[in-house]
Each structure stands twice: as structure tokens, then as C-alpha cells.
Design a protein around this motif. Sequence first.
Motif, PDB file in Angstrom:
ATOM      1  N   LEU A 199       0.838  -1.196   0.000  1.00  0.00           N
ATOM      2  CA  LEU A 199       0.000   0.000   0.000  1.00  0.00           C
ATOM      3  C   LEU A 199       0.877   1.252   0.000  1.00  0.00           C
ATOM      4  O   LEU A 199       0.601   2.216  -0.718  1.00  0.00           O
ATOM      5  N   THR A 200       1.945   1.229   0.769  1.00  0.00           N
ATOM      6  CA  THR A 200       2.880   2.353   0.803  1.00  0.00           C
ATOM      7  C   THR A 200       3.534   2.540  -0.562  1.00  0.00           C
ATOM      8  O   THR A 200       3.681   3.672  -1.041  1.00  0.00           O
ATOM      9  N   ILE A 201       3.904   1.438  -1.209  1.00  0.00           N
ATOM     10  CA  ILE A 201       4.509   1.529  -2.543  1.00  0.00           C
ATOM     11  C   ILE A 201       3.510   2.124  -3.533  1.00  0.00           C
ATOM     12  O   ILE A 201       3.856   2.999  -4.334  1.00  0.00           O
ATOM     13  N   PHE A 202       2.254   1.668  -3.479  1.00  0.00           N
ATOM     14  CA  PHE A 202       1.236   2.209  -4.383  1.00  0.00           C
ATOM     15  C   PHE A 202       0.984   3.694  -4.123  1.00  0.00           C
ATOM     16  O   PHE A 202       0.742   4.466  -5.048  1.00  0.00           O
ATOM     17  N   GLN A 203       1.045   4.111  -2.876  1.00  0.00           N
ATOM     18  CA  GLN A 203       0.858   5.527  -2.573  1.00  0.00           C
ATOM     19  C   GLN A 203       2.012   6.358  -3.131  1.00  0.00           C
ATOM     20  O   GLN A 203       1.802   7.464  -3.622  1.00  0.00           O
ATOM     21  N   VAL A 226       3.956  10.135  -7.484  1.00  0.00           N
ATOM     22  CA  VAL A 226       4.718  10.377  -8.709  1.00  0.00           C
ATOM     23  C   VAL A 226       3.763  10.765  -9.837  1.00  0.00           C
ATOM     24  O   VAL A 226       4.028  11.713 -10.593  1.00  0.00           O
ATOM     25  N   ALA A 227       2.645  10.049  -9.942  1.00  0.00           N
ATOM     26  CA  ALA A 227       1.663  10.358 -10.991  1.00  0.00           C
ATOM     27  C   ALA A 227       1.078  11.755 -10.818  1.00  0.00           C
ATOM     28  O   ALA A 227       0.906  12.496 -11.798  1.00  0.00           O
ATOM     29  N   VAL A 228       0.782  12.135  -9.581  1.00  0.00           N
ATOM     30  CA  VAL A 228       0.249  13.476  -9.317  1.00  0.00           C
ATOM     31  C   VAL A 228       1.288  14.534  -9.675  1.00  0.00           C
ATOM     32  O   VAL A 228       0.966  15.563 -10.276  1.00  0.00           O
ATOM     33  N   PHE A 254       6.850   9.652   2.504  1.00  0.00           N
ATOM     34  CA  PHE A 254       6.512   8.229   2.428  1.00  0.00           C
ATOM     35  C   PHE A 254       7.759   7.384   2.164  1.00  0.00           C
ATOM     36  O   PHE A 254       7.852   6.260   2.656  1.00  0.00           O
ATOM     37  N   GLN A 255       8.712   7.922   1.407  1.00  0.00           N
ATOM     38  CA  GLN A 255       9.943   7.189   1.162  1.00  0.00           C
ATOM     39  C   GLN A 255      10.740   7.022   2.458  1.00  0.00           C
ATOM     40  O   GLN A 255      11.289   5.950   2.724  1.00  0.00           O
ATOM     41  N   ILE A 256      10.809   8.064   3.270  1.00  0.00           N
ATOM     42  CA  ILE A 256      11.493   7.977   4.559  1.00  0.00           C
ATOM     43  C   ILE A 256      10.797   6.958   5.448  1.00  0.00           C
ATOM     44  O   ILE A 256      11.445   6.114   6.089  1.00  0.00           O
ATOM     45  N   PHE A 257       9.470   7.004   5.490  1.00  0.00           N
ATOM     46  CA  PHE A 257       8.704   6.035   6.272  1.00  0.00           C
ATOM     47  C   PHE A 257       8.966   4.612   5.785  1.00  0.00           C
ATOM     48  O   PHE A 257       9.181   3.701   6.578  1.00  0.00           O
ATOM     49  N   PHE A 258       8.978   4.425   4.462  1.00  0.00           N
ATOM     50  CA  PHE A 258       9.191   3.097   3.881  1.00  0.00           C
ATOM     51  C   PHE A 258      10.554   2.553   4.275  1.00  0.00           C
ATOM     52  O   PHE A 258      10.688   1.393   4.663  1.00  0.00           O
ATOM     53  N   ARG A 259      11.577   3.398   4.170  1.00  0.00           N
ATOM     54  CA  ARG A 259      12.930   2.952   4.534  1.00  0.00           C
ATOM     55  C   ARG A 259      13.027   2.578   6.004  1.00  0.00           C
ATOM     56  O   ARG A 259      13.602   1.551   6.352  1.00  0.00           O
ATOM     57  N   LYS A 260      12.495   3.427   6.874  1.00  0.00           N
ATOM     58  CA  LYS A 260      12.584   3.155   8.310  1.00  0.00           C
ATOM     59  C   LYS A 260      11.778   1.927   8.707  1.00  0.00           C
ATOM     60  O   LYS A 260      12.180   1.172   9.581  1.00  0.00           O
ATOM     61  N   THR A 261      10.633   1.740   8.068  1.00  0.00           N
ATOM     62  CA  THR A 261       9.743   0.667   8.483  1.00  0.00           C
ATOM     63  C   THR A 261      10.095  -0.673   7.851  1.00  0.00           C
ATOM     64  O   THR A 261      10.076  -1.692   8.540  1.00  0.00           O
ATOM     65  N   TYR A 262      10.423  -0.695   6.579  1.00  0.00           N
ATOM     66  CA  TYR A 262      10.572  -1.962   5.875  1.00  0.00           C
ATOM     67  C   TYR A 262      12.007  -2.300   5.510  1.00  0.00           C
ATOM     68  O   TYR A 262      12.425  -3.441   5.659  1.00  0.00           O
TER      69      TYR A 262
END
Length: 71
Positions: free
Chosen positions: A4-8, A13-15, A49-57
Motif C-alpha cells: 500500500l505504501t509503494i502504491f501511494q 509520482v503520478a500526481v 513516504f519514502q522515509i517512512f518506507f525505509r525506516k519501516t521496511y
Amino acid sequence: KKYLTIFQMIQFVAVGVHSFQLFFHNPCNYPIYFSYFIGAHAVMFFVLFQIFFRKTYVVKDKKESKKLRSS
């Protein structure tokens, strides 16, 4: 949650692309400062979201792989 984070992030990027296209092609005279505003928000949310993704996953996966190697 991870996907879900990746899709967001893909959505942001699309926006951003959609917002920044008005710098090159603006047939309806849309106010350019709105493009800056929306594009800046897309970039900001992507970075957050990228920072969150790195820290979390990413960091979590590295720690788990180290635990498995040491066992």
C-alpha cells in the motif's frame, strides 16, 4: 501495508507528473502557481513516504536478515 505504501508513492509520482506537465502544455491557461503548489505537495509527500518506507521496511528487513545469519 508495505505494498500500500509503494502504491501511494506511485500515486504521488503520478500526481507530480500530472501537475508538472502544465509547465510544458497549458492550453486552458490554468494558473501556473497552482501547478507549483500541487507539485510541491506531491514531492513532499513522496519524500515523507519514502522515509517512512525505509525506516519501516528496509531497515527492519536488514535487522531480521542479520538475526537469521547470526543464529
